[in-house]
Design a protein around this motif. Structure first.
Motif, PDB file in Angstrom:
ATOM      1  N   UNK A  37      22.005  31.028 -22.928  1.00  0.00           N
ATOM      2  CA  UNK A  37      23.086  30.306 -22.614  1.00  0.00           C
ATOM      3  C   UNK A  37      22.652  30.809 -20.695  1.00  0.00           C
ATOM      4  N   UNK A  38      21.679  30.910 -20.072  1.00  0.00           N
ATOM      5  CA  UNK A  38      21.496  30.691 -18.288  1.00  0.00           C
ATOM      6  C   UNK A  38      21.788  31.559 -18.155  1.00  0.00           C
ATOM      7  N   UNK A  39      21.924  32.747 -18.850  1.00  0.00           N
ATOM      8  CA  UNK A  39      21.671  33.895 -18.263  1.00  0.00           C
ATOM      9  C   UNK A  39      21.328  34.263 -16.807  1.00  0.00           C
ATOM     10  N   UNK A  40      21.170  35.075 -16.021  1.00  0.00           N
ATOM     11  CA  UNK A  40      20.139  35.618 -15.342  1.00  0.00           C
ATOM     12  C   UNK A  40      19.047  36.148 -16.003  1.00  0.00           C
ATOM     13  N   UNK A 300       3.371  23.090 -10.733  1.00  0.00           N
ATOM     14  CA  UNK A 300       3.613  24.226  -9.396  1.00  0.00           C
ATOM     15  C   UNK A 300       4.718  25.276 -10.572  1.00  0.00           C
ATOM     16  N   UNK A 301       4.679  24.804 -11.751  1.00  0.00           N
ATOM     17  CA  UNK A 301       6.117  26.191 -12.429  1.00  0.00           C
ATOM     18  C   UNK A 301       7.205  25.880 -12.198  1.00  0.00           C
ATOM     19  N   UNK A 302       7.641  25.120 -11.245  1.00  0.00           N
ATOM     20  CA  UNK A 302       9.315  24.522 -10.944  1.00  0.00           C
ATOM     21  C   UNK A 302       9.772  23.962 -11.600  1.00  0.00           C
ATOM     22  N   UNK A 303      10.615  24.705 -12.119  1.00  0.00           N
ATOM     23  CA  UNK A 303      11.325  23.555 -13.472  1.00  0.00           C
ATOM     24  C   UNK A 303      12.461  22.699 -13.275  1.00  0.00           C
ATOM     25  N   UNK A 304      13.015  22.244 -12.368  1.00  0.00           N
ATOM     26  CA  UNK A 304      13.677  21.395 -11.669  1.00  0.00           C
ATOM     27  C   UNK A 304      12.661  20.102 -11.512  1.00  0.00           C
ATOM     28  N   UNK A 305      12.713  18.839 -10.886  1.00  0.00           N
ATOM     29  CA  UNK A 305      12.436  17.621 -10.912  1.00  0.00           C
ATOM     30  C   UNK A 305      12.563  17.388  -9.916  1.00  0.00           C
ATOM     31  N   UNK A 358      17.489  22.090 -21.003  1.00  0.00           N
ATOM     32  CA  UNK A 358      17.002  23.129 -21.545  1.00  0.00           C
ATOM     33  C   UNK A 358      16.775  24.114 -20.793  1.00  0.00           C
ATOM     34  N   UNK A 359      15.579  23.991 -19.524  1.00  0.00           N
ATOM     35  CA  UNK A 359      15.242  25.365 -19.150  1.00  0.00           C
ATOM     36  C   UNK A 359      16.685  26.404 -19.095  1.00  0.00           C
ATOM     37  N   UNK A 362      16.976  28.917 -21.033  1.00  0.00           N
ATOM     38  CA  UNK A 362      16.593  29.192 -21.048  1.00  0.00           C
ATOM     39  C   UNK A 362      15.177  29.524 -20.054  1.00  0.00           C
ATOM     40  N   UNK A 363      15.082  29.877 -19.570  1.00  0.00           N
ATOM     41  CA  UNK A 363      14.318  29.682 -18.273  1.00  0.00           C
ATOM     42  C   UNK A 363      12.416  30.184 -18.876  1.00  0.00           C
ATOM     43  N   UNK A 364      12.613  29.106 -19.406  1.00  0.00           N
ATOM     44  CA  UNK A 364      10.981  29.279 -20.014  1.00  0.00           C
ATOM     45  C   UNK A 364      10.820  27.817 -20.199  1.00  0.00           C
ATOM     46  N   UNK A 365       8.734  26.572 -19.995  1.00  0.00           N
ATOM     47  CA  UNK A 365       8.673  25.703 -20.772  1.00  0.00           C
ATOM     48  C   UNK A 365       8.299  25.892 -21.689  1.00  0.00           C
ATOM     49  N   UNK A 366       7.793  27.098 -22.463  1.00  0.00           N
ATOM     50  CA  UNK A 366       7.425  27.149 -23.438  1.00  0.00           C
ATOM     51  C   UNK A 366       9.122  26.640 -24.445  1.00  0.00           C
ATOM     52  N   UNK A 367       9.952  27.813 -24.039  1.00  0.00           N
ATOM     53  CA  UNK A 367      10.735  27.669 -25.172  1.00  0.00           C
ATOM     54  C   UNK A 367      11.918  26.251 -25.104  1.00  0.00           C
ATOM     55  N   UNK A 368      11.663  25.805 -23.471  1.00  0.00           N
ATOM     56  CA  UNK A 368      12.703  24.610 -23.904  1.00  0.00           C
ATOM     57  C   UNK A 368      11.795  23.081 -24.762  1.00  0.00           C
ATOM     58  N   UNK A 369      10.498  23.505 -24.260  1.00  0.00           N
ATOM     59  CA  UNK A 369       9.745  22.270 -25.000  1.00  0.00           C
ATOM     60  C   UNK A 369       9.811  22.631 -26.749  1.00  0.00           C
ATOM     61  N   UNK A 370       9.451  24.059 -27.694  1.00  0.00           N
ATOM     62  CA  UNK A 370       9.870  24.149 -28.944  1.00  0.00           C
ATOM     63  C   UNK A 370      11.544  23.675 -29.332  1.00  0.00           C
ATOM     64  N   UNK A 371      12.158  24.454 -28.088  1.00  0.00           N
ATOM     65  CA  UNK A 371      13.549  23.065 -28.958  1.00  0.00           C
ATOM     66  C   UNK A 371      13.559  21.599 -29.402  1.00  0.00           C
ATOM     67  N   UNK A 372      12.789  21.393 -28.090  1.00  0.00           N
ATOM     68  CA  UNK A 372      12.952  19.706 -27.897  1.00  0.00           C
ATOM     69  C   UNK A 372      12.505  19.157 -29.597  1.00  0.00           C
ATOM     70  N   UNK A 373      11.322  20.047 -29.822  1.00  0.00           N
ATOM     71  CA  UNK A 373      10.059  19.309 -30.982  1.00  0.00           C
ATOM     72  C   UNK A 373      10.058  20.453 -32.280  1.00  0.00           C
ATOM     73  N   UNK A 374      11.797  21.023 -31.925  1.00  0.00           N
ATOM     74  CA  UNK A 374      11.686  22.039 -33.658  1.00  0.00           C
ATOM     75  C   UNK A 374      13.420  20.698 -33.780  1.00  0.00           C
ATOM     76  N   UNK A 375      13.722  20.288 -32.876  1.00  0.00           N
ATOM     77  CA  UNK A 375      14.775  18.922 -33.070  1.00  0.00           C
ATOM     78  C   UNK A 375      14.123  17.502 -33.330  1.00  0.00           C
ATOM     79  N   UNK A 376      13.182  17.678 -32.811  1.00  0.00           N
ATOM     80  CA  UNK A 376      12.512  16.412 -33.218  1.00  0.00           C
ATOM     81  C   UNK A 376      11.977  16.244 -35.145  1.00  0.00           C
TER      82      UNK A 376
END
Length: 398
Positions: A37-40, A300-305, A358-359, A362-376
């Protein structure tokens, strides 16, 4: 604002525990507890997963916080700011235990693990989780659709998050949240970001005490992960206060026992963090050497577009999205998501604003993409008319 949370109905709500009690830990993505839930504490880089269903022997030290000057100062602050009864808080903290296990689990490994997208992906885009997701969707279809209509977040995204977090409530954690949050507030291990993390755990400890008091819940009965994350969606107390909703209409919020409340709360969280209705989450990059080289340079690892699609196209990047209107999307901001796997070329994809949202969970690229792919993957099974009983593969993952 005061929220009414359901009293948590656990057997033996509070009994003194031995210094070695077995605790079933939530099957979480990150070694640091899936910081929900977006915690620090959500990590900026992916961590290894805790094996699902793994059981740890929880080591505790009873009464560690009795007559503790730092705790006494915290209690005085809670009395001054939130009108707590001082003697009641002292009595409560006299019963709080130090969790050696929680400290061990949040302590970074001296030898950081190598990032491995393919291994990480295989832990979440797999038959057990997909089948469970189909069953969860079927059982909660009305709530998912209502949340989608109200908050603009599609069912598959909600299903993806809940599946990655707890396998639809199967592994929610059995640590006492009060013990975990107190331990990590006052005895966080000596790491470079110790002060920041202690401050955020302190805020969650405050919110745990306030909402349990306002909801007439015994705080010693609240169970969660070793970082104090609670319920089906693994919300920290601060996120419960800000984003949790009563979505089954029974007048109380219960993220541990009510799938509807979990669904509505996840959708509300994503909505409040800027989810864009009807917009994509990722765009695929073409596999040619030139496009992959541009992706590597821009990652560059920055999550914000922060790149416009036009910038990347002008540099020579090609897309593997036949339906994408390049002209109309030229100004769309994106980030380049890098997905390294040892002994393989790093994979890249473009993340949109919704990927960034999605990040925030949880501030992780892996997490966000796993969420997306599982949902799909679950969505594809639903579209095919499956019930969730048959074996599945990850072939539907895009």
């Amino acid at each position: 604002m005061t929220f009414k949370f359901a009293p948590l109905d656990f057997p033996a709500a509070f009994k003194p525990r031995s210094t070695a009690s077995f605790v079933s830990i939530a099957s979480l993505v990150c070694a640091l507890g899936m910081f929900p839930a977006g915690s620090a504490f959500a990590q900026s880089q992916p961590q290894t997963a805790t094996p699902q269903g793994q059981v740890f022997e929880e080591e505790i030290v009873p009464q560690r916080y009795a007559n503790n000057p730092n705790v006494d100062a915290f209690i005085n602050d809670m009395v001054a700011r939130y009108d707590f009864d001082s003697s009641a808080l002292h009595e409560l903290f006299n019963r709080v235990s130090y969790s050696t296990t929680a400290v061990k689990l949040v302590t970074p490994s001296p030898s950081p693990s190598i990032k491995n997208w393919r291994v990480y992906q295989s832990r979440f885009i797999e038959p057990v989780r997909i089948n469970a997701g189909v069953k969860f969707w079927r059982a909660n279809q009305a709530a998912l659709q209502r949340a989608s209509d109200q908050y603009g977040v599609p069912p598959e995204v909600i299903v993806g998050i809940i599946g990655v977090e707890t396998i639809y409530g199967k592994y929610m954690g059995n640590f006492r949240a009060l013990d975990a949050l107190t331990t990590l507030t006052f005895d966080y291990p000596n790491t470079p970001n110790r002060a920041e993390r202690q401050a955020t755990f302190r805020k969650n400890l405050e919110d745990l005490l306030v909402w349990t008091r306002d909801s007439q819940i015994d705080p010693t009965t609240v169970l969660g992960s070793y970082t104090g994350a609670i319920g089906i969606p693994q919300f920290l107390p601060s996120s419960i206060v800000q984003y949790a909703v009563d979505y089954d209409g029974n007048g109380r919020i219960d993220l541990r026992a009510s799938p509807a409340d979990a669904i509505g709360s996840v959708a509300n969280y994503l909505n409040k963090h800027g989810w864009e209705t009807g917009r994509p989450v990722v765009w695929r990059i073409a596999g040619d050497v030139g496009s992959q080289g541009i992706a590597q340079a821009a990652a560059d690892g920055q999550p914000e577009p922060h790149w416009s699609l036009a910038q990347l196209l002008k540099a020579g990047m090609l897309m593997n999205e036949p339906a994408l209107n390049l002209a109309s999307e030229a100004g769309t901001p994106v980030t380049v998501v890098d997905l390294p796997t040892p002994a393989r070329p790093t994979e890249y994809t473009l993340g949109t604003k919704n990927f960034y949202v999605l990040t925030r969970y949880n501030r992780s690229f892996f997490y966000a993409l796993a969420v997306y792919q599982l949902g799909e993957a679950v969505k594809a099974r639903i579209a095919a008319g499956d019930s969730g009983a048959a074996p599945s593969s990850a072939a539907a993952v895009q």
